[in-house]
Design an enzyme around this catalytic site. Structure first.
Site, PDB file in Angstrom:
ATOM      1  N   GLU A 193      -0.347  10.289  13.252  1.00  0.00           N
ATOM      2  CA  GLU A 193      -0.191  10.485  14.501  1.00  0.00           C
ATOM      3  C   GLU A 193       1.102  10.010  15.256  1.00  0.00           C
ATOM      4  O   GLU A 193       1.959  10.503  15.988  1.00  0.00           O
ATOM      5  CB  GLU A 193      -1.352   9.797  15.376  1.00  0.00           C
ATOM      6  CG  GLU A 193      -1.424   9.899  17.069  1.00  0.00           C
ATOM      7  CD  GLU A 193      -2.243   9.291  17.532  1.00  0.00           C
ATOM      8  OE1 GLU A 193      -2.582   9.388  18.604  1.00  0.00           O
ATOM      9  OE2 GLU A 193      -3.493   8.704  16.934  1.00  0.00           O
ATOM     10  N   LYS A 218      -7.011  28.408   4.684  1.00  0.00           N
ATOM     11  CA  LYS A 218      -7.517  29.623   4.247  1.00  0.00           C
ATOM     12  C   LYS A 218      -8.953  29.933   4.301  1.00  0.00           C
ATOM     13  O   LYS A 218      -9.738  28.739   4.371  1.00  0.00           O
ATOM     14  CB  LYS A 218      -7.307  29.635   2.521  1.00  0.00           C
ATOM     15  CG  LYS A 218      -5.751  29.721   2.148  1.00  0.00           C
ATOM     16  CD  LYS A 218      -5.607  29.719   0.557  1.00  0.00           C
ATOM     17  CE  LYS A 218      -4.277  29.836   0.215  1.00  0.00           C
ATOM     18  NZ  LYS A 218      -4.049  29.828  -1.187  1.00  0.00           N
ATOM     19  N   ASP A 272      -2.988  17.248  14.279  1.00  0.00           N
ATOM     20  CA  ASP A 272      -1.889  17.849  15.045  1.00  0.00           C
ATOM     21  C   ASP A 272      -2.045  19.536  14.796  1.00  0.00           C
ATOM     22  O   ASP A 272      -0.873  20.204  15.119  1.00  0.00           O
ATOM     23  CB  ASP A 272      -0.723  17.442  14.344  1.00  0.00           C
ATOM     24  CG  ASP A 272      -0.606  17.676  12.807  1.00  0.00           C
ATOM     25  OD1 ASP A 272      -1.612  17.336  12.027  1.00  0.00           O
ATOM     26  OD2 ASP A 272       0.338  18.427  12.183  1.00  0.00           O
ATOM     27  N   ASP A 281      -7.630  17.315   6.563  1.00  0.00           N
ATOM     28  CA  ASP A 281      -7.014  18.452   5.994  1.00  0.00           C
ATOM     29  C   ASP A 281      -7.462  19.869   6.752  1.00  0.00           C
ATOM     30  O   ASP A 281      -8.629  20.145   6.622  1.00  0.00           O
ATOM     31  CB  ASP A 281      -7.577  18.507   4.418  1.00  0.00           C
ATOM     32  CG  ASP A 281      -6.523  19.540   3.518  1.00  0.00           C
ATOM     33  OD1 ASP A 281      -6.324  20.555   4.141  1.00  0.00           O
ATOM     34  OD2 ASP A 281      -6.567  19.140   2.200  1.00  0.00           O
ATOM     35  N   THR A 334      -3.012   6.584  14.199  1.00  0.00           N
ATOM     36  CA  THR A 334      -2.836   6.652  12.732  1.00  0.00           C
ATOM     37  C   THR A 334      -1.274   6.886  12.477  1.00  0.00           C
ATOM     38  O   THR A 334      -0.477   7.115  13.148  1.00  0.00           O
ATOM     39  CB  THR A 334      -3.694   8.202  12.220  1.00  0.00           C
ATOM     40  OG1 THR A 334      -2.843   9.168  12.582  1.00  0.00           O
ATOM     41  CG2 THR A 334      -5.027   8.172  12.900  1.00  0.00           C
ATOM     42  N   GLU A 335      -1.251   6.722  11.054  1.00  0.00           N
ATOM     43  CA  GLU A 335      -0.020   7.029  10.369  1.00  0.00           C
ATOM     44  C   GLU A 335       0.619   8.443  10.833  1.00  0.00           C
ATOM     45  O   GLU A 335       1.738   8.436  11.096  1.00  0.00           O
ATOM     46  CB  GLU A 335       0.088   6.837   8.973  1.00  0.00           C
ATOM     47  CG  GLU A 335      -0.086   5.424   8.426  1.00  0.00           C
ATOM     48  CD  GLU A 335      -1.522   4.982   8.231  1.00  0.00           C
ATOM     49  OE1 GLU A 335      -1.802   3.768   7.894  1.00  0.00           O
ATOM     50  OE2 GLU A 335      -2.300   5.656   8.844  1.00  0.00           O
ATOM     51  N   GLU A 350     -12.820   6.790   2.425  1.00  0.00           N
ATOM     52  CA  GLU A 350     -11.767   7.249   1.638  1.00  0.00           C
ATOM     53  C   GLU A 350     -11.992   7.693  -0.013  1.00  0.00           C
ATOM     54  O   GLU A 350     -12.467   6.969  -0.535  1.00  0.00           O
ATOM     55  CB  GLU A 350     -10.460   6.590   1.489  1.00  0.00           C
ATOM     56  CG  GLU A 350      -9.129   7.465   0.842  1.00  0.00           C
ATOM     57  CD  GLU A 350      -8.776   8.639   1.387  1.00  0.00           C
ATOM     58  OE1 GLU A 350      -8.701   9.752   0.813  1.00  0.00           O
ATOM     59  OE2 GLU A 350      -8.728   8.606   2.729  1.00  0.00           O
TER      60      GLU A 350
END
Length: 215
Positions: free
Chosen positions: A195, A123, A155, A119, A192-193, A69
């Site tokens: 998810e 664009k 998602d 992320d 994951t959080e 991270e």
């Protein structure tokens, strides 16, 4: 998303070198020695608050997990969760940028890469920042063992479609594709959080497994 500043973050991270690595470049070629075994190494790029990587480490003690991270204010949350889980011995958190993977890992040092809810950079001019862009695929291929795999969840349908095309164009083999993961949820799925959040809202979760093809 604006990250809340945590001025105590760096001191907190420095206090737990057994769980969080601040200078991972020093361990290049030495990750198996760091773990003290020859188990496979799985890396999550963009580990966020750590729910997935910690859950995987607890569920699979014969695999070594590394969560990467970039942001201090995020990875400290993962560190707090790791401490709550008694710092699994097969888990390390790493403060690093996903663009610097080749400075952190030797060629062929990693067995699998996870990309979870990255992320989408919607664009067109930002396409090179997407973690499934060709430039990142080259990085993953370099650090992975021959025939290594990428497991990807999102998602975001447009990012998923982009990733399918990007990986296919790169010559990767698609092993498994799910357009609604939770419609037939695998028993070993670790969420994951994000998810948890999106699936509770009824949004479909897209998932794929892909493999680099060796000649």
């Amino acid at each position: 998303m604006r990250l809340r500043n945590k001025p105590w973050a760096r001191d907190f991270m420095q206090a737990h070198p057994d769980a969080l690595i601040l200078e991972p470049e020093t361990l290049k070629r030495g990750w198996h020695s760091e773990f003290g075994n020859a188990h496979p190494i799985h890396v999550e790029v963009g580990t966020g608050k750590g729910q997935f990587i910690i859950g995987m480490a607890l569920a699979n003690p014969d695999v070594n997990y590394i969560g990467i991270e970039h942001f201090d204010n995020v990875i400290v949350s993962a560190l707090e969760k790791a401490i709550e889980a008694d710092k699994p011995s097969n888990l390390r958190l790493v403060r690093a940028n996903g663009a610097d993977l080749e400075a952190v890992f030797e060629n062929g040092e990693v067995d699998r890469v996870y990309l979870n809810f990255s992320d989408p950079w919607p664009k067109t001019r930002h396409a090179k920042r997407r973690l499934t862009h060709e430039s990142f695929l080259r990085r993953y291929e370099a650090i992975l063992v021959p025939g290594g795999e990428i497991h990807f969840k999102t998602d975001n349908r447009k990012l998923f479609e982009y990733s399918l095309v990007s990986m296919s164009d790169y010559g990767m083999k698609l092993l498994d594709v799910a357009l609604d993961l939770h419609a037939d949820l695998p028993e070993d799925n670790i969420m994951t959080e994000y998810e948890e959040k999106f699936s509770k809202k009824g949004q479909p979760i897209y998932r794929l497994e892909s493999k680099f093809v060796t000649l």
